[in-house]
Design a protein around this motif. Sequence first.
Motif, PDB file in Angstrom:
ATOM      1  N   UNK A  10     135.077  75.742 -28.467  1.00  0.00           N
ATOM      2  CA  UNK A  10     134.699  76.954 -29.193  1.00  0.00           C
ATOM      3  C   UNK A  10     133.190  77.078 -29.276  1.00  0.00           C
ATOM      4  N   UNK A  11     132.670  78.243 -28.885  1.00  0.00           N
ATOM      5  CA  UNK A  11     131.259  78.543 -29.099  1.00  0.00           C
ATOM      6  C   UNK A  11     131.129  79.488 -30.289  1.00  0.00           C
ATOM      7  N   UNK A  12     129.937  79.507 -30.883  1.00  0.00           N
ATOM      8  CA  UNK A  12     129.687  80.427 -31.984  1.00  0.00           C
ATOM      9  C   UNK A  12     130.333  80.035 -33.285  1.00  0.00           C
ATOM     10  N   UNK A  13     130.610  78.754 -33.478  1.00  0.00           N
ATOM     11  CA  UNK A  13     131.377  78.318 -34.647  1.00  0.00           C
ATOM     12  C   UNK A  13     130.610  78.455 -35.950  1.00  0.00           C
ATOM     13  N   UNK A  23     139.198  70.153 -21.696  1.00  0.00           N
ATOM     14  CA  UNK A  23     139.560  71.320 -22.505  1.00  0.00           C
ATOM     15  C   UNK A  23     140.654  72.132 -21.810  1.00  0.00           C
ATOM     16  N   UNK A  24     141.589  72.607 -22.589  1.00  0.00           N
ATOM     17  CA  UNK A  24     142.635  73.491 -22.069  1.00  0.00           C
ATOM     18  C   UNK A  24     142.176  74.943 -22.040  1.00  0.00           C
ATOM     19  N   UNK A  25     141.287  75.305 -22.973  1.00  0.00           N
ATOM     20  CA  UNK A  25     140.829  76.689 -23.061  1.00  0.00           C
ATOM     21  C   UNK A  25     139.436  76.720 -23.667  1.00  0.00           C
ATOM     22  N   UNK A  26     138.737  77.804 -23.398  1.00  0.00           N
ATOM     23  CA  UNK A  26     137.456  78.094 -24.033  1.00  0.00           C
ATOM     24  C   UNK A  26     137.622  79.372 -24.838  1.00  0.00           C
ATOM     25  N   UNK A  27     137.131  79.363 -26.073  1.00  0.00           N
ATOM     26  CA  UNK A  27     137.023  80.588 -26.866  1.00  0.00           C
ATOM     27  C   UNK A  27     135.529  80.815 -27.090  1.00  0.00           C
ATOM     28  N   UNK A  28     135.023  81.857 -26.467  1.00  0.00           N
ATOM     29  CA  UNK A  28     133.577  82.104 -26.445  1.00  0.00           C
ATOM     30  C   UNK A  28     133.238  83.245 -27.400  1.00  0.00           C
ATOM     31  N   UNK A  29     132.775  82.879 -28.611  1.00  0.00           N
ATOM     32  CA  UNK A  29     132.427  83.903 -29.597  1.00  0.00           C
ATOM     33  C   UNK A  29     130.929  84.004 -29.846  1.00  0.00           C
ATOM     34  N   UNK A  81     127.574  84.122 -20.692  1.00  0.00           N
ATOM     35  CA  UNK A  81     129.033  84.172 -20.527  1.00  0.00           C
ATOM     36  C   UNK A  81     129.421  83.846 -19.099  1.00  0.00           C
ATOM     37  N   UNK A  82     128.701  84.441 -18.146  1.00  0.00           N
ATOM     38  CA  UNK A  82     128.982  84.163 -16.730  1.00  0.00           C
ATOM     39  C   UNK A  82     128.843  82.669 -16.440  1.00  0.00           C
ATOM     40  N   UNK A  83     127.732  82.065 -16.876  1.00  0.00           N
ATOM     41  CA  UNK A  83     127.499  80.649 -16.592  1.00  0.00           C
ATOM     42  C   UNK A  83     128.524  79.746 -17.249  1.00  0.00           C
ATOM     43  N   UNK A  84     128.909  80.060 -18.483  1.00  0.00           N
ATOM     44  CA  UNK A  84     129.906  79.235 -19.175  1.00  0.00           C
ATOM     45  C   UNK A  84     131.263  79.351 -18.496  1.00  0.00           C
ATOM     46  N   UNK A  99     137.134  85.505 -24.147  1.00  0.00           N
ATOM     47  CA  UNK A  99     135.804  86.030 -24.424  1.00  0.00           C
ATOM     48  C   UNK A  99     135.883  87.059 -25.547  1.00  0.00           C
ATOM     49  N   UNK A 100     135.081  86.858 -26.595  1.00  0.00           N
ATOM     50  CA  UNK A 100     135.004  87.841 -27.671  1.00  0.00           C
ATOM     51  C   UNK A 100     134.009  88.918 -27.258  1.00  0.00           C
ATOM     52  N   UNK A 101     134.545  89.976 -26.666  1.00  0.00           N
ATOM     53  CA  UNK A 101     133.744  91.130 -26.275  1.00  0.00           C
ATOM     54  C   UNK A 101     133.650  92.076 -27.475  1.00  0.00           C
TER      55      UNK A 101
END
Length: 307
Positions: free
Chosen positions: A8-11, A65-71, A94-97, A111-113
């Motif tokens: 998780x990013x943006x925690x 990691x099974x998933x990424x949640x990018x906030x 976002x592209x690089x991650x 991706x939290x758009x």
Amino acid sequence: MTAPLVALTGSTGFIGRHLLAALTARGYRVRVLLRRPGELPPGISGAVVGDLARPQNMAAALSGADAVVHSAGLAHAMSGAPEDDYRTFNTEATRGLAQAAARARVRRFVFLSSIRAQSGPSADRVLTEADAPAPTDPYGRSKLAAEEALAGIDIDYAALRPVLVYGPGQKGNMAALLRLARAPYPLPLGGLSGRRSLVSVESLADAVDAVLRAPDPLRRPLIVAESEPVSVPEMIKALRAGLGRRPGLVPVPEGLLGAALALTGRSELRERLAGSLAARAAGLAALGWAAPVETRHGLEMLARAGG
């Protein structure tokens, strides 16, 4: 079976803090990506310090990691930020991650758009994912560009487009509306008829859980909104109900209110108050998702809890 591991990013942000709590409560193992060393948040399986502006060195953050949640990203509230900054933090990071996640064989990238990737601050129809995206500001364009970058990467992804998010610790327009509701005097907003879709942090977290659990590939944007759009008078009524007060709304005609705002140099506020921005979560509904919170009740509970 071992619980899925979510990076998780943006925690530490408004939405990210709620996602961290909600995902751990639902049994996920969560590894947070922090920009600087600090105390490890409770209830997570680990943290990695890294810079999203240089996501090429994300192997440790994404390993297993099974998933990424990018906030994480540059928020819309940063209205004075240069367009290049939005592109750097919202698009290129976002592209690089996502590229790093693809190399690490992560199963899904969430991706939290934003709804602003699809529309300006108002719309004359109820928006769905079938509408061609038409962002009108640097923030919205950077989010749409990030979605387009994801479409070119070999990873399953969901680009969630939440409407205006409300919940404890909120900022921006919703925080201003709650301050208005707390004011001790009547408000001249009873004549406003524009309707807006909102989504609580609880409903947004539920949508993230739904796309993490979806069995089939997604690779598309998905609007996140609660079921019924509400007008500003309905929002104030719900908030004041939560405060144990009567609505206290005076039905001043929209034209007169707009003229008064123009005289005080606040014409932009008229669109935010009177404009409509309704959206329907058609894609998520097709996955079987329905928002667990009804907006009026959610706003009442928010005010009752102190916002």
